[in-house]
Write an enzyme that holds these catalytic residues in place. Structure first.
Site, PDB file in Angstrom:
ATOM      1  N   SER A 124      36.700  50.952  46.810  1.00  0.00           N
ATOM      2  CA  SER A 124      37.623  50.356  47.779  1.00  0.00           C
ATOM      3  C   SER A 124      39.064  50.608  47.363  1.00  0.00           C
ATOM      4  O   SER A 124      39.371  50.655  46.170  1.00  0.00           O
ATOM      5  CB  SER A 124      37.364  48.845  47.842  1.00  0.00           C
ATOM      6  OG  SER A 124      38.419  48.185  48.515  1.00  0.00           O
ATOM      7  N   TYR A 148      36.378  40.450  43.406  1.00  0.00           N
ATOM      8  CA  TYR A 148      35.681  41.507  44.166  1.00  0.00           C
ATOM      9  C   TYR A 148      36.236  42.870  43.762  1.00  0.00           C
ATOM     10  O   TYR A 148      35.487  43.771  43.381  1.00  0.00           O
ATOM     11  CB  TYR A 148      35.834  41.303  45.679  1.00  0.00           C
ATOM     12  CG  TYR A 148      35.574  42.568  46.450  1.00  0.00           C
ATOM     13  CD1 TYR A 148      36.636  43.331  46.945  1.00  0.00           C
ATOM     14  CD2 TYR A 148      34.290  43.039  46.637  1.00  0.00           C
ATOM     15  CE1 TYR A 148      36.409  44.514  47.611  1.00  0.00           C
ATOM     16  CE2 TYR A 148      34.043  44.228  47.309  1.00  0.00           C
ATOM     17  CZ  TYR A 148      35.125  44.960  47.784  1.00  0.00           C
ATOM     18  OH  TYR A 148      34.896  46.150  48.435  1.00  0.00           O
ATOM     19  N   LYS A 152      34.623  46.331  41.580  1.00  0.00           N
ATOM     20  CA  LYS A 152      34.682  47.737  42.007  1.00  0.00           C
ATOM     21  C   LYS A 152      35.324  48.596  40.914  1.00  0.00           C
ATOM     22  O   LYS A 152      34.824  49.675  40.575  1.00  0.00           O
ATOM     23  CB  LYS A 152      35.493  47.875  43.306  1.00  0.00           C
ATOM     24  CG  LYS A 152      34.812  47.315  44.538  1.00  0.00           C
ATOM     25  CD  LYS A 152      33.506  48.029  44.857  1.00  0.00           C
ATOM     26  CE  LYS A 152      32.888  47.542  46.148  1.00  0.00           C
ATOM     27  NZ  LYS A 152      31.559  48.155  46.388  1.00  0.00           N
TER      28      LYS A 152
END
Ligand code: WQD
Length: 332
Positions: A124, A148, A152
């Protein structure tokens, strides 16, 4: 070629399965259905008129993964499965670290044991944190502002270490900007059951009367009209980027990261006004205070993906707005 797609009934996963099947790959899907519905399997089959295997299960369960790899001759993996709500990750960090890291490490260990070392990973643009300048290039500094995003970035580091230890691994890390829209059939798309965190699903729910009014989080950013600017990309363009990445990992033994964005930034107000114009519908909105953690602007320099993957986005912001609305109208 047999491609395993983890999280394949999810928003981006399902669109990628459609493009894989359209490109004559054989597809095996695993998904624990924690954030998607089983009827997506039949919808993918209906769109493509192709069959494929679906396994309901969790990537944290190595016994389950071993069963899938034993029963199928897998050539490469596209790994989507993972939790992805930024806000929830701040409230429940352990849930995110446990799930996103455990599932990925389990998958990599099983892949290794079956000598399957070709992987496309769903990363992302959030790994760029607050960029120093724009547009964003793949060699920009990496940092994160929420659990989050940290999962990643940690997974990207794990993959880079794995390749360093064994360069039989062939890995493409895809950094998504802001995927929106839906397949033109209106059979698959994004329609969160609860109150959406992301902008487009919220706009669509206001347009269809499911929610009363959109709150625009701040209009005092350093942008064209003060509202946040993002690089919105049609989910079908994003899916097609995965086909190019699969071709790359099947052909070479490298590891590299690619920005999957359009290179164009649109403000919140610009997106709302485009949506209203394209769909000839009203969307009530009000300006409220900033959302903590948001950045002013974020958009990609997609030239490296063009050069290395021979991929570029082609669908317009109008088509993104039209297809997003079309899907929810058909699936209210
Ligand atoms: C876009 C713009 C908001 C909702 C997130 C994740 C990122 C990726 C994509 C997973 C911003 C504004 C939003 C609303 C608003 N997800 N907004 N009212 O924050 O750019 O990225 O989703 O990979 O990791 O961080 O997307 O859609 O939430 O926000 O004004 O009700 O819309 O302030 O400017 P974001 P978003």
């Amino acid at each position: 070629m047999n491609i395993l797609v983890t999280g394949g009934t999810g928003y981006i996963g399902s669109h990628t399965c459609v493009e894989l099947l359209n490109s004559n790959y054989n597809v095996i899907v695993i998904d624990n259905l924690s954030n998607s519905k089983i009827d997506v399997v039949d919808k993918i089959k209906k769109i493509t008129n192709k069959d494929f295997k679906f396994y309901e299960g969790d990537c944290c369960n190595k016994e389950f993964l071993n069963k899938v790899f034993t029963e199928n001759q897998i050539d490469a993996v596209i790994h989507f499965a993972g939790f992805k709500a930024v806000g929830e990750s701040v409230l429940k960090p352990l849930k995110y670290y446990r799930n996103n890291l455990d599932s990925t490490i389990s998958l990599l260990e099983v892949m290794n044991s079956f000598n399957v070392k070709k992987l496309v990973f769903s990363s992302s643009a959030t790994v760029y944190g607050k960029p120093e300048s724009l547009p964003i290039k793949e060699n920009f500094p990496l940092s994160t502002t929420n659990p989050y995003g940290s999962t990643k970035l940690m997974i990207e580091d794990i993959l880079r270490d794995l390749h360093k230890s064994d360069n039989d691994w062939s890995i493409a890390i895809l950094r998504y900007f802001n995927p929106i829209g839906a397949h033109k059939s209106g059979l698959i798309g994004e329609n969160p059951n609860d109150i959406p965190n992301n902008l487009m699903p919220y706009i669509v729910k206001v347009a269809t009367g499911q929610l009363d009014e959109l709150s625009i989080f701040g209009n005092d950013y350093d942008t064209v009209d003060g509202t946040g600017v993002r690089d919105y990309i049609h989910v079908v363009d994003l899916a097609k980027g995965h086909i190019k990445a699969i071709e790359k990992v099947l052909k070479e033994n490298t590891i590299d990261s690619y920005n999957l964005g359009t290179g164009n930034g649109y403000s919140v107000l610009e997106l709302v006004k485009t949506f209203i114009k394209v769909n000839n519908v009203d969307v009530k909105y009000k300006i409220t205070k900033r959302r903590p953690g948001d950045i002013d602007a974020c958009y990609a320099d997609p030239s490296y993906a063009k050069e290395k993957l021979n991929w570029e986005a082609s669908l317009t912001i109008d088509e993104m707005c039209r297809d997003a609305y079309n899907y929810v109208k058909k699936n209210k």
